[in-house]
Write a protein that holds these residues in place. Structure first.
Motif, PDB file in Angstrom:
ATOM      1  N   LEU A 178      -7.858  -1.170   1.248  1.00  0.00           N
ATOM      2  CA  LEU A 178      -8.729  -0.654   2.304  1.00  0.00           C
ATOM      3  C   LEU A 178      -9.689  -1.742   2.790  1.00  0.00           C
ATOM      4  O   LEU A 178      -9.955  -1.852   3.994  1.00  0.00           O
ATOM      5  CB  LEU A 178      -9.515   0.550   1.778  1.00  0.00           C
ATOM      6  N   THR A 179     -10.177  -2.569   1.874  1.00  0.00           N
ATOM      7  CA  THR A 179     -11.064  -3.681   2.258  1.00  0.00           C
ATOM      8  C   THR A 179     -10.336  -4.670   3.163  1.00  0.00           C
ATOM      9  O   THR A 179     -10.896  -5.140   4.165  1.00  0.00           O
ATOM     10  CB  THR A 179     -11.571  -4.403   1.000  1.00  0.00           C
ATOM     11  N   TYR A 228     -13.950   9.360   2.477  1.00  0.00           N
ATOM     12  CA  TYR A 228     -13.469   8.843   1.193  1.00  0.00           C
ATOM     13  C   TYR A 228     -13.856   9.737   0.024  1.00  0.00           C
ATOM     14  O   TYR A 228     -13.123   9.837  -0.953  1.00  0.00           O
ATOM     15  CB  TYR A 228     -14.005   7.434   0.944  1.00  0.00           C
ATOM     16  N   VAL A 242      -8.008   3.973   9.258  1.00  0.00           N
ATOM     17  CA  VAL A 242      -8.938   3.235   8.391  1.00  0.00           C
ATOM     18  C   VAL A 242     -10.338   3.822   8.469  1.00  0.00           C
ATOM     19  O   VAL A 242     -11.006   4.028   7.446  1.00  0.00           O
ATOM     20  CB  VAL A 242      -8.948   1.736   8.760  1.00  0.00           C
ATOM     21  N   ARG A 290      -4.925   9.195   3.078  1.00  0.00           N
ATOM     22  CA  ARG A 290      -4.260   8.116   2.352  1.00  0.00           C
ATOM     23  C   ARG A 290      -2.751   8.219   2.511  1.00  0.00           C
ATOM     24  O   ARG A 290      -2.049   7.219   2.555  1.00  0.00           O
ATOM     25  CB  ARG A 290      -4.645   8.149   0.876  1.00  0.00           C
ATOM     26  N   ASP A 337      -6.282   0.460  -4.354  1.00  0.00           N
ATOM     27  CA  ASP A 337      -6.456   1.140  -3.072  1.00  0.00           C
ATOM     28  C   ASP A 337      -7.714   0.649  -2.360  1.00  0.00           C
ATOM     29  O   ASP A 337      -7.705   0.451  -1.139  1.00  0.00           O
ATOM     30  CB  ASP A 337      -6.527   2.649  -3.292  1.00  0.00           C
ATOM     31  N   CYS A 338      -8.795   0.456  -3.120  1.00  0.00           N
ATOM     32  CA  CYS A 338     -10.032  -0.089  -2.529  1.00  0.00           C
ATOM     33  C   CYS A 338      -9.798  -1.497  -1.980  1.00  0.00           C
ATOM     34  O   CYS A 338     -10.333  -1.854  -0.924  1.00  0.00           O
ATOM     35  CB  CYS A 338     -11.148  -0.104  -3.569  1.00  0.00           C
ATOM     36  N   VAL A 388     -10.027  -3.172   6.595  1.00  0.00           N
ATOM     37  CA  VAL A 388     -11.314  -3.188   7.296  1.00  0.00           C
ATOM     38  C   VAL A 388     -11.609  -4.587   7.838  1.00  0.00           C
ATOM     39  O   VAL A 388     -12.058  -4.748   8.973  1.00  0.00           O
ATOM     40  CB  VAL A 388     -12.453  -2.721   6.356  1.00  0.00           C
ATOM     41  N   ASN A 448       0.833  -1.204   0.000  1.00  0.00           N
ATOM     42  CA  ASN A 448       0.000   0.000   0.000  1.00  0.00           C
ATOM     43  C   ASN A 448       0.868   1.255   0.000  1.00  0.00           C
ATOM     44  O   ASN A 448       0.596   2.220  -0.721  1.00  0.00           O
ATOM     45  CB  ASN A 448      -0.911  -0.019   1.221  1.00  0.00           C
ATOM     46  N   SER A 459     -10.435   7.021   6.608  1.00  0.00           N
ATOM     47  CA  SER A 459     -10.416   6.783   5.161  1.00  0.00           C
ATOM     48  C   SER A 459     -11.808   6.427   4.644  1.00  0.00           C
ATOM     49  O   SER A 459     -12.191   6.823   3.541  1.00  0.00           O
ATOM     50  CB  SER A 459      -9.429   5.662   4.819  1.00  0.00           C
ATOM     51  N   LEU A 460     -12.562   5.679   5.457  1.00  0.00           N
ATOM     52  CA  LEU A 460     -13.921   5.308   5.048  1.00  0.00           C
ATOM     53  C   LEU A 460     -14.875   6.493   5.127  1.00  0.00           C
ATOM     54  O   LEU A 460     -15.675   6.733   4.221  1.00  0.00           O
ATOM     55  CB  LEU A 460     -14.434   4.172   5.942  1.00  0.00           C
ATOM     56  N   ARG A 502      -1.830   6.892   5.805  1.00  0.00           N
ATOM     57  CA  ARG A 502      -1.879   5.435   5.865  1.00  0.00           C
ATOM     58  C   ARG A 502      -0.513   4.814   5.610  1.00  0.00           C
ATOM     59  O   ARG A 502      -0.265   3.663   5.963  1.00  0.00           O
ATOM     60  CB  ARG A 502      -2.905   4.906   4.856  1.00  0.00           C
TER      61      ARG A 502
END
Length: 276
Positions: free
Chosen positions: A61-62, A99, A92, A108, A57-58, A65, A34, A95-96, A111
């Motif tokens: 992030l998933t 977003y 995190v 980001r 990136d998604c 999470v 990342n 970021s959510l 992160r």
């Protein structure tokens, strides 16, 4: 009762999963990847691949999470007692939540700081960081002392060199900035000292004494404190390892004694059976 047992069983399995070395290595790898992907986005020739970076990136992030969800499921209220967990949760969750805002790009970037978590998986790095944290009280005292030294030398420099070099010692702020440059030893001789020394012959005493006190002595105090703390941590680890070795030795001796007693009992029982 069965529902409670099943839930406890699932919780135990999830706990074993997130604490396993394989899972920790996977998360560490994702964190590093990342950080690399965020760094690559700063290059102009990667601009045509913005959609690919967005999907990646998604995905990252998933994964983060899911990791936090698993930890919350296992640790519950104890989750927030760990500073690294709090750090991960803030980054995190932020970021959510942000977003689709302008702040998400800043988050980001933050992160990338999750790479610091790799410290916890490398014993030598963890030892150095622990030594640094242990040295913070001493470092704070040294910084206060350095601030006093900087202020005193800035006042002296402004009083004596403001007319000779107003661009360096014209006021207190400029003097402090000049002393900081001198402290870093960056072009202090050719850029600052030589022109002043040509006008004021004793200025060498001012600069040399400042460098000796601020740069050499103070920095060595900080480094020495960190090294001492690292040695203390290493000694504690060695002491704990020595105790474990002694315990292991005692256990082996007890096992040997139990075997001897078992052999004696078997011999005694065999002799009694023969007599009967």
């Amino acid at each position: 009762m069965n529902t409670h047992q099943n839930r406890f069983s699932v919780q135990s399995k999830v706990s074993a999963l997130i604490e396993s070395r394989l899972f920790q290595s996977f998360i560490t790898t994702v964190i590093v990847l990342n950080a690399i992907s965020i760094g690559l986005e700063t290059y102009a020739f990667f601009k045509p691949y913005q959609k690919v970076f967005f999907i990646v990136d998604c995905l990252f992030l998933t994964i983060f999470v899911i990791e936090l969800s698993l930890k919350l499921f296992v640790q519950k209220q104890h989750f927030f007692k760990n500073n690294w967990n709090v750090f991960d949760f803030v980054i995190v969750a932020g970021s959510l939540i942000l977003y689709n805002t302008n702040f998400v790009s800043v988050l980001r970037i933050f992160r990338v700081l999750r790479v610091l978590r790799t410290i916890t998986s490398v014993p030598s790095l963890r030892r150095i960081v622990n030594a640094l944290f242990m040295a913070i009280p001493t470092i704070s005292s040294v910084i206060i002392l350095m601030s006093i030294i900087f202020y005193v030398y800035a006042v002296i420099g402004t009083m004596f060199f403001s007319a000779i070099a107003p661009e360096y010692f014209g006021n207190l702020q400029l003097s402090l900035l000049t002393l900081f440059q001198t402290f870093t030893l960056e072009s202090w001789a050719s850029g600052i000292f030589r022109p002043i020394f040509a006008e004021s012959g004793w200025s060498w005493l001012y600069f040399v004494s400042f460098i000796i006190i601020a740069t050499f002595i103070m920095i060595n105090l900080i480094v020495g404190e960190i090294v001492n703390n690292a040695q203390k941590i290493s000694q504690e680890i060695e002491d704990e390892t020595g105790e474990l070795k002694e315990d292991t030795k005692e256990i082996k001796e007890l096992r040997a004694e139990v075997k001897e007693l078992k052999a004696l009992l078997e011999t005694y029982i065999t002799q009694n059976e023969k007599k009967d």
